[in-house]
Design a protein around this motif. Sequence first.
Motif, mmCIF file in Angstrom:
data_model
loop_
_atom_site.group_PDB
_atom_site.id
_atom_site.type_symbol
_atom_site.label_atom_id
_atom_site.label_comp_id
_atom_site.label_asym_id
_atom_site.label_seq_id
_atom_site.Cartn_x
_atom_site.Cartn_y
_atom_site.Cartn_z
ATOM 1 N N GLY A 62 0.454 -1.522 0.364
ATOM 2 C CA GLY A 62 -0.121 0.207 -0.126
ATOM 3 C C GLY A 62 0.516 1.835 0.139
ATOM 4 O O GLY A 62 2.204 0.950 0.468
ATOM 5 N N SER A 63 -0.002 2.272 -0.269
ATOM 6 C CA SER A 63 0.776 3.458 -0.024
ATOM 7 C C SER A 63 0.701 5.118 0.361
ATOM 8 O O SER A 63 1.285 5.708 1.351
ATOM 9 C CB SER A 63 1.292 4.744 -2.232
ATOM 10 N N GLY A 64 -0.694 4.427 1.185
ATOM 11 C CA GLY A 64 -1.069 5.274 2.073
ATOM 12 C C GLY A 64 -2.224 6.198 1.309
ATOM 13 O O GLY A 64 -3.200 7.012 1.988
ATOM 14 N N SER A 65 -2.540 6.246 -0.085
ATOM 15 C CA SER A 65 -3.790 6.864 -0.706
ATOM 16 C C SER A 65 -4.787 5.911 -0.211
ATOM 17 O O SER A 65 -5.249 4.677 -0.013
ATOM 18 C CB SER A 65 -3.307 6.455 -1.617
ATOM 19 N N PRO A 66 -5.807 6.991 0.662
ATOM 20 C CA PRO A 66 -7.379 6.753 0.615
ATOM 21 C C PRO A 66 -7.620 6.016 -0.788
ATOM 22 O O PRO A 66 -8.881 5.645 -0.389
ATOM 23 C CB PRO A 66 -7.946 8.316 1.178
ATOM 24 N N TYR A 67 -7.936 6.379 -1.992
ATOM 25 C CA TYR A 67 -8.474 5.617 -2.485
ATOM 26 C C TYR A 67 -8.115 3.856 -2.472
ATOM 27 O O TYR A 67 -8.892 3.672 -3.059
ATOM 28 C CB TYR A 67 -7.620 6.130 -4.802
ATOM 29 N N GLU A 68 -7.112 3.772 -2.053
ATOM 30 C CA GLU A 68 -6.949 2.319 -1.919
ATOM 31 C C GLU A 68 -8.009 1.125 -1.315
ATOM 32 O O GLU A 68 -8.458 0.613 -1.553
ATOM 33 C CB GLU A 68 -5.241 2.001 -1.251
ATOM 34 N N ALA A 69 -8.200 2.398 0.084
ATOM 35 C CA ALA A 69 -9.096 1.347 0.823
ATOM 36 C C ALA A 69 -10.270 1.357 0.376
ATOM 37 O O ALA A 69 -11.543 0.561 -0.209
ATOM 38 C CB ALA A 69 -8.960 2.299 2.009
ATOM 39 N N GLN A 70 -10.727 3.173 -0.442
ATOM 40 C CA GLN A 70 -12.550 3.223 -1.004
ATOM 41 C C GLN A 70 -12.947 2.539 -1.649
ATOM 42 O O GLN A 70 -14.309 2.392 -2.203
ATOM 43 C CB GLN A 70 -12.226 5.259 -1.710
ATOM 44 N N ILE A 71 -11.730 1.873 -3.074
ATOM 45 C CA ILE A 71 -11.399 1.616 -4.056
ATOM 46 C C ILE A 71 -11.590 -0.519 -4.041
ATOM 47 O O ILE A 71 -12.184 -0.793 -4.358
ATOM 48 C CB ILE A 71 -11.316 2.352 -5.395
ATOM 49 N N GLY A 72 -10.630 -0.271 -3.423
ATOM 50 C CA GLY A 72 -10.395 -2.106 -2.615
ATOM 51 C C GLY A 72 -9.356 -2.401 -3.763
ATOM 52 O O GLY A 72 -9.470 -3.384 -4.698
ATOM 53 N N TYR A 73 -8.410 -1.746 -3.417
ATOM 54 C CA TYR A 73 -6.774 -2.268 -4.216
ATOM 55 C C TYR A 73 -5.785 -1.889 -3.675
ATOM 56 O O TYR A 73 -5.715 -1.578 -3.046
ATOM 57 C CB TYR A 73 -7.435 -1.743 -5.860
ATOM 58 N N SER A 74 -4.589 -2.399 -4.484
ATOM 59 C CA SER A 74 -3.654 -2.179 -3.467
ATOM 60 C C SER A 74 -2.470 -1.532 -4.767
ATOM 61 O O SER A 74 -2.446 -1.788 -5.741
ATOM 62 C CB SER A 74 -2.384 -3.635 -3.050
ATOM 63 N N ARG A 75 -1.256 -0.387 -3.904
ATOM 64 C CA ARG A 75 -0.677 0.259 -5.071
ATOM 65 C C ARG A 75 0.079 -1.773 -5.514
ATOM 66 O O ARG A 75 0.133 -1.051 -7.153
ATOM 67 C CB ARG A 75 0.308 0.935 -3.712
ATOM 68 N N ALA A 76 0.570 -2.136 -5.431
ATOM 69 C CA ALA A 76 1.405 -2.746 -6.440
ATOM 70 C C ALA A 76 1.060 -4.458 -5.318
ATOM 71 O O ALA A 76 0.881 -4.253 -3.976
ATOM 72 C CB ALA A 76 2.650 -2.302 -5.615
#
Length: 127
Positions: free
Chosen positions: A7-21
């Motif tokens: 993860g990167s800490g972006s709130p989009y990751e949790a909101q949308i349901g994905y990982s940075r890598a």
Amino acid sequence: MTRRLIGSGSPYEAQIGYSRAVVDGDWVFVSGTTGFDYATMSIPDGAAAQAEQCWRNIERALADAGAALADIVRVRYIVPTREDFEAAMPVLARVMGPVRPAATMICAGLLDARMRIEIEVTARRRA
């Protein structure tokens, strides 16, 4: 080997349901990455400045995965307009010129109107 999520800490990751890598064996799949500075959730104006931040974000994700920019084998550039791609080209050439991965450029709308470029990469960690 097990799959590892980064993860990167972006709130989009949790909101949308994905990982940075996602790391799977020697492969590292980095999600489409925009020019947001995830620490401040700010985004600079212009495709070139955003491309610089994209590469910083991607480089950090790759490092967390045990890889580097030199390990990139595939890159996809997504921009809203051809002009955005042209503005970012010097940055893209500087960073990826020595690596020369397979690449694709796509013109498409992005999630936030402030976004001028999104970059997705696939890397293979070297032994």
